[in-house]
Design an enzyme around this catalytic site. Sequence first.
Site, PDB file in Angstrom:
ATOM      1  N   ASP A  66      -9.066  -5.531   7.653  1.00 33.03           N
ATOM      2  CA  ASP A  66      -8.699  -5.205   6.276  1.00 33.03           C
ATOM      3  C   ASP A  66      -9.914  -4.838   5.432  1.00 33.03           C
ATOM      4  O   ASP A  66      -9.931  -3.800   4.782  1.00 33.03           O
ATOM      5  CB  ASP A  66      -8.001  -6.397   5.623  1.00 33.03           C
ATOM      6  CG  ASP A  66      -6.499  -6.350   5.784  1.00 33.03           C
ATOM      7  OD1 ASP A  66      -5.863  -5.620   5.017  1.00 33.03           O
ATOM      8  OD2 ASP A  66      -5.977  -7.033   6.679  1.00 33.03           O
ATOM      9  N   ILE A 114       0.828  -1.198   0.000  1.00 32.63           N
ATOM     10  CA  ILE A 114       0.000   0.000   0.000  1.00 32.63           C
ATOM     11  C   ILE A 114       0.862   1.248   0.000  1.00 32.63           C
ATOM     12  O   ILE A 114       0.492   2.279  -0.595  1.00 32.63           O
ATOM     13  CB  ILE A 114      -0.984  -0.003   1.192  1.00 32.63           C
ATOM     14  CG1 ILE A 114      -2.046   1.093   1.018  1.00 32.63           C
ATOM     15  CG2 ILE A 114      -0.258   0.163   2.522  1.00 32.63           C
ATOM     16  CD1 ILE A 114      -2.928   0.929  -0.190  1.00 32.63           C
ATOM     17  N   ALA A 115       2.029   1.204   0.646  1.00 32.28           N
ATOM     18  CA  ALA A 115       2.922   2.365   0.651  1.00 32.28           C
ATOM     19  C   ALA A 115       3.407   2.678  -0.761  1.00 32.28           C
ATOM     20  O   ALA A 115       3.543   3.854  -1.133  1.00 32.28           O
ATOM     21  CB  ALA A 115       4.111   2.116   1.576  1.00 32.28           C
ATOM     22  N   HIS A 167       0.421  -0.571  14.112  1.00 32.35           N
ATOM     23  CA  HIS A 167      -0.101   0.785  13.991  1.00 32.35           C
ATOM     24  C   HIS A 167       0.033   1.568  15.280  1.00 32.35           C
ATOM     25  O   HIS A 167       0.454   2.737  15.273  1.00 32.35           O
ATOM     26  CB  HIS A 167      -1.566   0.749  13.555  1.00 32.35           C
ATOM     27  CG  HIS A 167      -1.753   0.372  12.123  1.00 32.35           C
ATOM     28  ND1 HIS A 167      -2.976   0.437  11.484  1.00 32.35           N
ATOM     29  CD2 HIS A 167      -0.875  -0.070  11.185  1.00 32.35           C
ATOM     30  CE1 HIS A 167      -2.836   0.052  10.225  1.00 32.35           C
ATOM     31  NE2 HIS A 167      -1.579  -0.279  10.039  1.00 32.35           N
ATOM     32  N   SER A 204      12.092   1.251   7.879  1.00 28.96           N
ATOM     33  CA  SER A 204      11.648  -0.127   8.074  1.00 28.96           C
ATOM     34  C   SER A 204      12.503  -0.754   9.150  1.00 28.96           C
ATOM     35  O   SER A 204      13.667  -0.362   9.354  1.00 28.96           O
ATOM     36  CB  SER A 204      11.773  -0.917   6.763  1.00 28.96           C
ATOM     37  OG  SER A 204      11.505  -2.293   6.989  1.00 28.96           O
ATOM     38  N   LYS A 247      -5.642   2.573   7.423  1.00 31.76           N
ATOM     39  CA  LYS A 247      -6.766   1.960   8.131  1.00 31.76           C
ATOM     40  C   LYS A 247      -6.467   0.488   8.407  1.00 31.76           C
ATOM     41  O   LYS A 247      -5.773  -0.166   7.616  1.00 31.76           O
ATOM     42  CB  LYS A 247      -8.070   2.144   7.341  1.00 31.76           C
ATOM     43  CG  LYS A 247      -8.100   1.506   5.947  1.00 31.76           C
ATOM     44  CD  LYS A 247      -8.592   0.078   5.998  1.00 31.76           C
ATOM     45  CE  LYS A 247      -8.471  -0.569   4.662  1.00 31.76           C
ATOM     46  NZ  LYS A 247      -8.555  -2.036   4.720  1.00 31.76           N
ATOM     47  N   ARG A 304       1.775   2.255  -3.547  1.00 38.44           N
ATOM     48  CA  ARG A 304       0.687   2.910  -4.265  1.00 38.44           C
ATOM     49  C   ARG A 304       0.436   4.319  -3.737  1.00 38.44           C
ATOM     50  O   ARG A 304       0.109   5.224  -4.514  1.00 38.44           O
ATOM     51  CB  ARG A 304      -0.568   2.042  -4.178  1.00 38.44           C
ATOM     52  CG  ARG A 304      -0.495   0.872  -5.158  1.00 38.44           C
ATOM     53  CD  ARG A 304      -1.063  -0.414  -4.641  1.00 38.44           C
ATOM     54  NE  ARG A 304      -0.801  -1.482  -5.612  1.00 38.44           N
ATOM     55  CZ  ARG A 304       0.343  -2.179  -5.641  1.00 38.44           C
ATOM     56  NH1 ARG A 304       1.310  -1.930  -4.762  1.00 38.44           N
ATOM     57  NH2 ARG A 304       0.518  -3.127  -6.549  1.00 38.44           N
TER      58      ARG A 304
END
Length: 353
Positions: free
Chosen positions: A191, A31-32, A94, A52, A112, A34
């Site tokens: 998810d 997702i990062a 998170h 990371s 999210k 994108r």
Amino acid sequence: MTFPRHLPRPRILDQDRVPRLRWGIAGPGWIAERFVSALKAHTHQQVVAVQSSDPARARAFAERMGVPRSFGGRDMLADPEVDVVYVATVHNRHLPDALAAIEAGKHVLVEKPLALNAGEGRRLRDAARERGVFLMEAYWADFLPKFDVIRQLLADGALGDVRTVIADHGEWFGPDHRIMRADLAGGPMLDLGTYPVALATGVLGRPDRIVAAGGDMPGGVNGQCSMLLSHSGGAQSVLHTSILGHTPGDATISGTGGMLTVPGRFYTPGPFTLTANDLSTRLVFEEERNHYAQLFHQAVHLASCVGEGRIESPVRSLDDSLLTLEVMDEARRQLDIVFQEEQPTAHKQAGPS
């Protein structure tokens, strides 16, 4: 109530009028990639760093995505050139990763769900408010042009008294996907289930009653969950999420004046149809199905909020995010779904970032 003759126009922020923030990425995953691609292609926002727990992954991401600096661990948070951190690590990271960014004085956008549960979400909210930094859940659907139009229709009473929300989101995943891992808070709820639950609570508010049914998969994760939510005045939401197979992913909002239907995947860019109950009028919103290219809208919104001195979004408030988590918490309670981090004696093993 008068049924509309035309659809309102989406209210899209002018990115030339928002601050150009310097972004750091926590978690160089799918997702990062994108998210960074969307910012580079469609905004003036600057992605300046990535971190990371595996420095090699951070370096590889930086080289692949054209990010100037990479860091191991959380060293990026000491970089004064980073204004805002996008937390894109796995779900059970998170809370610690967002807290660390908040404590470092950075604005934070958390992919999210905001956290594993509402208790964790409140910790993040309270920490951000105490530190005076902006915090928002990266629930990108709320920032898409089509959902701005839908919000305008609902605010104008185009559907009359809304009585029903029906929403579904199911996908198939291979056995090696992280969503299949109990140690990474797997299963469909966080998810996929976030989308139908957030839609229902966004339209109808806090439910008075929640009834959930589901089934587990081998490996200790939930396979699917169906939820019936009862809201004020007798309104209902019928919701479903699954990782057992693909489902249509449609959504419907129905009221005393009309029906709004969104084809799957309902939470992504694409069309919707508004139909009067007497079938006299049918209005169609058309939008290119470019999916993740529109992740940039949430970043531009965040930059606008920071420029206005806000510490919370007026579109996706922290109360909105907490309500979504509270509903999922109750559904999980009924299904006896407990994540490892929620078990008092469990060893809290961090997943890969």
